[in-house]
Design a protein around this motif. Structure first.
Motif, short mmCIF file in Angstrom:
data_model
loop_
_atom_site.label_atom_id
_atom_site.label_comp_id
_atom_site.label_asym_id
_atom_site.label_seq_id
_atom_site.Cartn_x
_atom_site.Cartn_y
_atom_site.Cartn_z
N HIS A 194 -95.67 -46.11 -50.58
CA HIS A 194 -94.37 -46.11 -51.24
C HIS A 194 -94.42 -46.93 -52.53
CE1 HIS A 194 -92.60 -44.48 -47.63
NE2 HIS A 194 -93.14 -45.44 -46.92
N ASP A 195 -93.60 -46.55 -53.49
CA ASP A 195 -93.36 -47.46 -54.62
C ASP A 195 -92.48 -48.56 -54.08
OD1 ASP A 195 -94.75 -46.00 -56.47
OD2 ASP A 195 -93.03 -44.69 -56.90
N LEU A 196 -92.79 -49.79 -54.44
CA LEU A 196 -91.99 -50.89 -53.92
C LEU A 196 -90.56 -50.81 -54.44
CD1 LEU A 196 -94.33 -54.01 -54.10
CD2 LEU A 196 -94.06 -52.35 -52.27
N THR A 197 -89.62 -51.17 -53.59
CA THR A 197 -88.25 -51.30 -54.05
C THR A 197 -88.15 -52.59 -54.88
OG1 THR A 197 -87.62 -52.62 -52.14
CG2 THR A 197 -87.35 -50.24 -51.94
N GLN A 200 -88.58 -55.58 -52.69
CA GLN A 200 -89.97 -55.82 -52.28
C GLN A 200 -90.79 -56.38 -53.44
OE1 GLN A 200 -90.56 -51.76 -50.93
NE2 GLN A 200 -90.87 -52.43 -48.81
N VAL A 220 -84.96 -58.70 -42.44
CA VAL A 220 -84.41 -58.02 -41.26
C VAL A 220 -85.34 -56.88 -40.85
CG1 VAL A 220 -82.02 -58.61 -41.85
CG2 VAL A 220 -82.98 -56.43 -42.64
N THR A 221 -85.20 -56.42 -39.60
CA THR A 221 -86.07 -55.32 -39.14
C THR A 221 -85.83 -54.10 -40.02
OG1 THR A 221 -84.38 -54.62 -37.58
CG2 THR A 221 -86.08 -56.09 -36.74
N GLY A 222 -86.93 -53.48 -40.45
CA GLY A 222 -86.80 -52.31 -41.30
C GLY A 222 -86.60 -52.63 -42.77
N SER A 223 -86.83 -53.89 -43.16
CA SER A 223 -86.62 -54.26 -44.56
C SER A 223 -87.87 -53.99 -45.40
CB SER A 223 -86.22 -55.73 -44.68
OG SER A 223 -87.20 -56.56 -44.10
N GLY A 224 -88.93 -53.48 -44.76
CA GLY A 224 -90.13 -53.13 -45.54
C GLY A 224 -91.11 -54.27 -45.71
N LYS A 225 -91.22 -55.13 -44.71
CA LYS A 225 -92.16 -56.25 -44.80
C LYS A 225 -93.61 -55.76 -44.81
CE LYS A 225 -90.35 -58.39 -41.15
NZ LYS A 225 -89.13 -57.56 -40.91
N THR A 226 -93.88 -54.73 -44.00
CA THR A 226 -95.25 -54.23 -43.89
C THR A 226 -95.79 -53.81 -45.26
OG1 THR A 226 -94.61 -53.39 -41.74
CG2 THR A 226 -96.74 -52.68 -42.58
N GLU A 227 -94.94 -53.12 -46.01
CA GLU A 227 -95.35 -52.66 -47.35
C GLU A 227 -95.68 -53.86 -48.25
OE1 GLU A 227 -95.20 -49.27 -47.38
OE2 GLU A 227 -96.31 -49.31 -49.27
N ILE A 376 -84.46 -51.13 -45.90
CA ILE A 376 -84.84 -50.21 -46.98
C ILE A 376 -83.71 -49.19 -47.18
CG2 ILE A 376 -86.39 -48.24 -47.41
CD1 ILE A 376 -87.87 -50.73 -48.02
N ASP A 545 -92.33 -48.29 -35.16
CA ASP A 545 -91.47 -47.54 -36.06
C ASP A 545 -91.43 -46.09 -35.58
OD1 ASP A 545 -89.85 -47.18 -38.26
OD2 ASP A 545 -91.49 -46.87 -39.67
N ARG A 585 -84.15 -46.12 -37.38
CA ARG A 585 -84.95 -46.55 -38.53
C ARG A 585 -85.11 -45.46 -39.57
NH1 ARG A 585 -87.83 -51.33 -37.51
NH2 ARG A 585 -89.61 -50.78 -38.77
P1 ADP Z 1 -90.31 -54.10 -41.30
O1 ADP Z 1 -91.77 -54.40 -41.13
O2 ADP Z 1 -89.62 -55.04 -42.21
O3 ADP Z 1 -89.59 -53.90 -39.99
P2 ADP Z 1 -91.29 -51.59 -42.30
O4 ADP Z 1 -92.30 -52.13 -43.22
O5 ADP Z 1 -91.74 -51.01 -41.01
O6 ADP Z 1 -90.18 -52.70 -42.04
O7 ADP Z 1 -90.42 -50.52 -43.11
C1 ADP Z 1 -89.37 -49.80 -42.53
C2 ADP Z 1 -89.42 -48.36 -42.96
O8 ADP Z 1 -89.19 -48.25 -44.37
C3 ADP Z 1 -90.76 -47.71 -42.71
O9 ADP Z 1 -90.55 -46.43 -42.18
C4 ADP Z 1 -91.42 -47.64 -44.06
O10 ADP Z 1 -92.30 -46.55 -44.15
C5 ADP Z 1 -90.24 -47.51 -45.00
N1 ADP Z 1 -90.49 -48.11 -46.33
C6 ADP Z 1 -91.03 -49.32 -46.58
N2 ADP Z 1 -91.08 -49.58 -47.91
C7 ADP Z 1 -90.55 -48.49 -48.53
C8 ADP Z 1 -90.32 -48.14 -49.91
N3 ADP Z 1 -90.65 -48.97 -50.91
N4 ADP Z 1 -89.77 -46.93 -50.16
C9 ADP Z 1 -89.44 -46.09 -49.14
N5 ADP Z 1 -89.64 -46.36 -47.85
C10 ADP Z 1 -90.18 -47.55 -47.51
#
Ligand code: ADP
Ligand code: ZN
Length: 727
Positions: A194-197, A200, A220-227, A376, A545, A585
């Motif tokens: 993904h392109d970072l928001t 992020q 928060v859960t689903g905030s895109g930490k993994t990315e 996200i 996820d 999610r």
């Molecule tokens: P967290 O680890 O914070 O719980 P995730 O990293 O699993 O969150 O991200 C939640 C969802 O958002 C995932 O399905 C992921 O693929 C999606 N996501 C993450 N970053 C982006 C982004 N920059 N643009 C679109 N989708 C994203």
């Protein structure tokens, strides 16, 4: 000048030999090498910590190293210097620390590198071959055309004799190549980058530019930490550096792996207890030789054999699996911090629900705090509906499911979506709850819930040791429906099948996940939509996820509240938030049903409104006023042994030595007592303990010193700091 002497630590985990021995060195020995040395009248393994020119002893009297074990030194320079620090911090023999840096099977010599033999054209490959030797001619032709063929395959096609004759004549030659056994081959590498928001992006920048070592990413859960982690790791690699990525024991999911494979290919190596011995060894070796640059794994991956680290990430930093419960009792975050400091790199701790201790450090400015308060695409957090189970019981519903959860489940299934039902493993911790009014039996002086001991049929406090008679009826309401155990996953699945006979149900708990890929397979099945409902314990709470999950049911939300532990509130808040975070999610809005006997409980209130700050403020002031960690330290000295009287004897010695310390420093102690452990006998070992609560760490080294020296051949003494579990 020539290095003639080697400082060696022998691989014997005993405090009496826990020091440097000097040997004459031989060719091929380097700092970090594993070697064979004479020791007494035996030959043992040792680690070369340092080479030096002159010995402090009479060189002529030194014995010589006998041989070198591995091709390249098993330990890197950074690891060597860490050994002393870790051994001092956790008061354990250096040999035990050294073992953390190697795959266990490698130490025992039970695993070796794997080679494959190939056949290539030899010097005489153009020699004429008699027309009658058809197989030979064909085999030679085949190798010349392909350039390289596996020896076994060639023999299978043309006969061992023909191949041997060609090799003999130098028309073909054999080469050996090392091959890597790589784990989880079935996990492919397809995943979107993904392109970072904007959020992020600014988190990444804040982390990069911070002048602090430790970064707390609170999102928060689903905030895109993994990315964010993956971006940081990619940047590290592009700077020519290495990375360590720690995930909780049970969340090394297929999705996580395929994301990593897609991004980093074979630069990522996996360190995980579930791998085969050969896989573990080869992945470790790829890291040690620099072929792989990212170590991904559970707690023990913090000891990955690499230097030049650019970032260390610990995902779900609050998770209990980051603490080792066997000697050395290390904290992966503490070791990671030591490594980050040495490498001048960042340690990134990520969580939706940071531990109270970590968040306090961030608030006090010791750690950098980076917050991601939104999901996200600004997706709302799933709505949490509370179900009052007392009312259900009064209405005559004694099943594991409230009416609202049944309704929601049936809607979810009708819509073709998936549901997760979560059951607390801690539910089996046998606290006593009144099923009519929600009353929980607690200790009068400690305000922690009592634990039921079936053996003696009584209730005990695990903090002060007080005993109480078993209850026949609830002291609050007189009700007689007291529950002593939680409901098991098996029972829940049984009930579910009756209510929803059509639904496809998967169960995930300790019983169903044995075997190498046990939980992997279950998660994959669920991700592939081969089931509608996943019923499980703690192991389904983490990081997964699953886009089609729109309903999460938490069957026994309070169970962990009543666990007799000062972290009960924190654990409950974390679990609810994490489990709830599995819902909704993807595109659809998610829902959560939280079943409780105590709907007014403030921890549940904070959790259902996703109010981490509120929870934190409340919990911190509670811990401060009751003097519990992080405002004090709980120290437990355990004495265990196979014979009751000898164990008790050692306990007395330990207790006596510590009592002296206590008498001389009473103002430093908040609590001091000896007692039998809650579980008096475990795996045929008797267990006794001295339990203390101290105001700070100043007396800690002396506690270790006074206690550990009483370890004997028959009894083991060890010290635990803020133990995760007091049983
Ligand atoms: P967290 O680890 O914070 O719980 P995730 O990293 O699993 O969150 O991200 C939640 C969802 O958002 C995932 O399905 C992921 O693929 C999606 N996501 C993450 N970053 C982006 C982004 N920059 N643009 C679109 N989708 C994203
Ligand atoms: Zn009651």
């Amino acid at each position: 000048m020539e290095k003639r002497t080697a400082e060696v630590i022998v691989d014997i985990a005993h405090s009496e030999v826990d020091r440097i021995f000097e040997y004459r060195t031989i060719d091929g020995v380097e700092e970090g090498s594993r070697v064979k040395v004479p020791f007494g009248n035996r030959v043992v393994d040792g680690f070369v910590m340092r080479l030096k020119e002159e010995s402090d002893y009479d060189f002529t009297k030194l014995k010589s190293i006998l041989s070198v074990v591995d091709e390249i030194p098993a330990l890197c320079g950074e690891c060597l210097s860490l050994v002393f620090e870790i051994s001092a911090r956790y008061h354990c023999p250096k040999a035990l620390v050294l073992r953390l840096f190697l795959p266990g099977e490698m130490r025992k010599g039970a695993v070796r590198e794997l080679y494959k033999t190939y056949v290539v054209p030899g010097q005489n490959c153009d020699m004429p071959i008699s027309a009658r030797a058809k197989s030979r001619a064909a085999a030679l032709q085949e190798v010349k055309e392909k350039g390289r063929i596996g020896y076994t395959e060639l023999c299978a096609a043309f006969g061992r004799g023909a191949v041997a004759a060609l090799v003999e004549a130098d028309a073909l030659s054999l080469v050996k190549e090392r091959i890597n056994r790589s784990p989880y081959k079935q996990v492919g590498g397809a995943s979107a980058v993904h392109d970072l928001t904007a959020a992020q992006q600014s988190a990444v920048e804040k982390i990069k530019s911070s002048d602090k070592t430790v970064q707390l990413l609170h999102g928060v859960t689903g905030s895109g930490k993994t990315e964010i982690y993956l971006t940081l790791i990619a940047k590290t690699l592009s700077e020519g550096k290495n990375a360590i990525f720690l995930v909780p024991e049970i969340s090394l999911t297929p999705q996580m792996l395929s994301q990593l494979r897609a991004r980093f290919g074979s630069a990522a190596a996996i360190m995980h207890s579930g791998l085969s011995a050969g896989e573990k060894f080869d992945e470790w070796w790829r890291l040690r030789t620099g072929e792989a640059k990212i170590a991904i794994g559970a707690r023990s991956a913090v000891f990955a054999p690499m230097e030049n680290l650019g970032v260390i990430v610990i995902d779900e930093e609050h998770d209990g699996s980051y603490f080792s419960e066997s000697n050395p009792r290390y904290s992966a975050a503490e070791v990671a911090k030591l490594r980050a400091e040495r490498n001048g790199c960042k340690l990134v701790l990520g969580s939706a629900t940071p531990s109270v201790e970590t968040y306090l450090k961030a608030q006090e400015g010791e750690y950098e705090l980076i917050s991601l308060p939104e999901r996200i695409n600004r997706k709302p957090m799933p709505e949490i509906i509370m179900a009052d189970m007392r009312r259900e019981v009064r209405r005559g519903n004694n099943s594991a499911f409230s009416a609202v959860l049944r309704d929601e489940l049936s809607d979810c299934l009708a819509a073709g979506k998936q549901a997760i039902l979560f059951l607390n493993r801690r539910g089996f911790a046998q606290s006593v709850v009144c099923r009519e009014c929600g009353y929980v039996a607690k200790c009068e002086s400690c305000d922690v819930s009592l634990t039921y001991h079936s053996e003696e049929n009584c209730l005990k406090c695990h903090y002060c040791g007080a005993q109480y008679k078993m209850l026949r009826a609830c002291p609050e309401c007189g009700g007689v429906h007291l529950s002593y155990t939680g409901t098991g996953t098996q029972k829940v699945v049984g009930e579910l099948k009756k209510i929803f006979p059509e639904a496809r149900i998967l169960r995930m708990d300790n019983d169903t996940t044995s075997g190498k890929d046990g939980h992997f397979k279950i998660l994959k099945k669920f991700a592939d939509r081969e089931a509608d409902i996943l019923v499980g314990t703690q192991m389904i709470a983490k990081g997964h996820d699953f886009p089609a999950v729109t309903l999460v049911g938490i069957l026994d939300a309070d169970m962990s509240l009543h666990f007799s532990d000062y972290r009960s509130n924190e654990r409950t808040f974390q679990l609810i938030t994490q489990v709830a975070g599995r819902s909704g999610r993807a595109d659809e809005q998610g829902k959560v049903v939280l079943q409780t006997y105590d709907p007014a409980n403030y921890i549940l209130r904070f959790a259902t409104s996703y109010d981490y700050e509120g929870f934190f403020k409340h919990e911190v002031s509670l811990r401060k006023s009751t003097a519990f960690p992080p405002f004090a330290k709980i120290v437990r000295v355990m004495v265990t042994g196979g014979e009751d009287d000898k164990t008790l004897e050692t306990l007395k010695n330990v207790y006596f030595a510590l009592t002296e310390l206590y008498e001389a420093n009473k103002s430093e102690f908040l609590f001091f007592n000896k007692m039998k452990s809650p579980i008096k006998r475990l795996q045929n070992k008797f267990r006794y303990q001295v339990l203390m609560r101290i105001k700070n760490n100043s007396l800690l080294p002396e506690i270790y010193e006074r206690a550990l020296k009483f370890t004997t051949r028959d009894t083991l003494v060890y010290v635990e700091e803020n133990p995760a579990n007091l049983s």
